[in-house]
Design a protein around this motif. Structure first.
Motif, short mmCIF file in Angstrom:
data_model
loop_
_atom_site.label_atom_id
_atom_site.label_comp_id
_atom_site.label_asym_id
_atom_site.label_seq_id
_atom_site.Cartn_x
_atom_site.Cartn_y
_atom_site.Cartn_z
N UNK A 3 0.83 -1.20 0.00
CA UNK A 3 0.00 0.00 0.00
C UNK A 3 0.86 1.26 0.00
N UNK A 4 2.04 1.20 0.60
CA UNK A 4 2.98 2.33 0.53
C UNK A 4 3.34 2.61 -0.92
N UNK A 5 3.67 1.58 -1.66
CA UNK A 5 4.05 1.73 -3.06
C UNK A 5 2.85 2.20 -3.89
N UNK A 6 1.68 1.64 -3.61
CA UNK A 6 0.47 2.07 -4.32
C UNK A 6 0.21 3.56 -4.06
N UNK A 7 0.32 3.99 -2.82
CA UNK A 7 0.11 5.40 -2.49
C UNK A 7 1.14 6.28 -3.20
N UNK A 8 2.39 5.84 -3.22
CA UNK A 8 3.43 6.61 -3.90
C UNK A 8 3.08 6.77 -5.38
N UNK A 9 2.66 5.69 -6.02
CA UNK A 9 2.33 5.75 -7.44
C UNK A 9 1.07 6.58 -7.69
N UNK A 10 0.15 6.58 -6.76
CA UNK A 10 -1.06 7.40 -6.90
C UNK A 10 -0.74 8.88 -6.76
N UNK A 11 0.17 9.21 -5.84
CA UNK A 11 0.58 10.60 -5.65
C UNK A 11 1.35 11.11 -6.87
N UNK A 12 2.19 10.22 -7.44
CA UNK A 12 2.95 10.54 -8.65
C UNK A 12 3.72 11.86 -8.47
N UNK A 13 4.67 11.88 -7.51
CA UNK A 13 5.31 13.15 -7.14
C UNK A 13 6.29 13.73 -8.16
N UNK A 14 6.80 12.92 -9.07
CA UNK A 14 7.81 13.40 -10.01
C UNK A 14 7.26 13.44 -11.43
N UNK A 15 7.83 14.28 -12.24
CA UNK A 15 7.42 14.36 -13.64
C UNK A 15 7.80 13.07 -14.38
N UNK A 16 8.95 12.52 -14.04
CA UNK A 16 9.43 11.32 -14.70
C UNK A 16 10.11 10.43 -13.67
N UNK A 17 10.05 9.13 -13.86
CA UNK A 17 10.78 8.19 -13.01
C UNK A 17 10.01 7.65 -11.83
N UNK A 18 8.72 7.92 -11.73
CA UNK A 18 7.94 7.43 -10.59
C UNK A 18 7.93 5.90 -10.51
N UNK A 19 7.79 5.23 -11.64
CA UNK A 19 7.79 3.77 -11.65
C UNK A 19 9.11 3.20 -11.19
N UNK A 20 10.22 3.77 -11.67
CA UNK A 20 11.54 3.29 -11.25
C UNK A 20 11.74 3.49 -9.75
N UNK A 21 11.34 4.66 -9.26
CA UNK A 21 11.47 4.93 -7.82
C UNK A 21 10.57 3.98 -7.03
N UNK A 22 9.38 3.71 -7.52
CA UNK A 22 8.47 2.79 -6.83
C UNK A 22 9.05 1.39 -6.76
N UNK A 23 9.69 0.94 -7.83
CA UNK A 23 10.29 -0.39 -7.82
C UNK A 23 11.50 -0.43 -6.88
N UNK A 24 12.25 0.66 -6.83
CA UNK A 24 13.36 0.75 -5.88
C UNK A 24 12.83 0.74 -4.45
N UNK A 25 11.76 1.47 -4.21
CA UNK A 25 11.11 1.51 -2.91
C UNK A 25 10.60 0.11 -2.53
N UNK A 26 10.04 -0.60 -3.49
CA UNK A 26 9.56 -1.96 -3.25
C UNK A 26 10.71 -2.85 -2.80
N UNK A 27 11.81 -2.83 -3.55
CA UNK A 27 12.97 -3.65 -3.21
C UNK A 27 13.50 -3.28 -1.83
N UNK A 28 13.64 -1.98 -1.56
CA UNK A 28 14.14 -1.53 -0.27
C UNK A 28 13.25 -2.02 0.88
N UNK A 29 11.95 -1.86 0.73
CA UNK A 29 11.04 -2.26 1.80
C UNK A 29 11.02 -3.77 1.99
#
Length: 170
Positions: A3-29
């Motif tokens: 749900x953390x990753x889902x919320x991050x992707x829903x917020x979409x804070x960056x113009x580009x690279x949100x998916x890559x950051x989300x996958x990095x966040x997934x691996x880290x968590x």
């Protein structure tokens, strides 16, 4: 974590690279939570290979996110499936490695092609399955099997290789 990753992707804070950051966040968590498979199997690659399902689960779970009435379960099911498949892949790699102790990389590649690869495959699949063996060594093993008449190969860079039914060594 899901749900953390889902919320991050829903917020979409960056113009580009949100998916890559989300996958990095997934691996880290996952690593922080003790899910060691993320250290040995590329979840990024697994998500790439299932990108249509990834986008469908994400789109479905983000629907009505801003209203707080969204359904997180399509996303959680998708992510758990990716993680379970990664563990299965890791288990196969460990099992294959324990049987091959003491053999050369060329012999390991040859054995994998003959006993674990699908009947029809692309070399890229073997490269992914054997990350500790160089692409050149895998190509050499496949070429040797082709020269022995155990494999046939189509044309082109992404050619499909096939084991010859009834060939010696198969």
């Amino acid at each position: 974590m899901a749900t953390l990753v889902l919320d991050f992707l829903a917020i979409h804070p960056f113009r580009d690279g949100n998916g890559r950051i989300a996958r990095l966040l997934t691996t880290n968590e996952l690593l922080r939570g003790g899910w060691g498979v993320a250290r040995h199997v590329s979840l990024e690659q697994r998500i790439f290979e299932t990108k249509n399902t990834y986008y469908l689960a994400l789109r479905t779970s983000r629907r009505a996110w801003h209203d707080g009435t969204h359904d997180v379960w399509p996303w959680i099911r998708y992510l758990l499936t990716v993680i379970a498949d990664a563990y299965d892949d890791f288990e196969r790699k460990v099992a294959a490695g324990t049987e091959l102790i003491g053999t050369t990389k060329h012999e390991q590649a040859r054995d994998h092609i003959l006993s674990q690869a699908p009947h029809a495959f692309r070399l890229a699949q073997i490269f992914d399955a054997l990350p500790d063996i160089s692409d050149a060594t895998i190509r050499d093993a496949a070429d040797a099997l082709r020269d022995e008449g155990v494999l046939t190969v189509g044309r082109g860079r992404g050619a499909t290789w096939r084991r010859v039914d009834g060939a010696k060594g198969v």
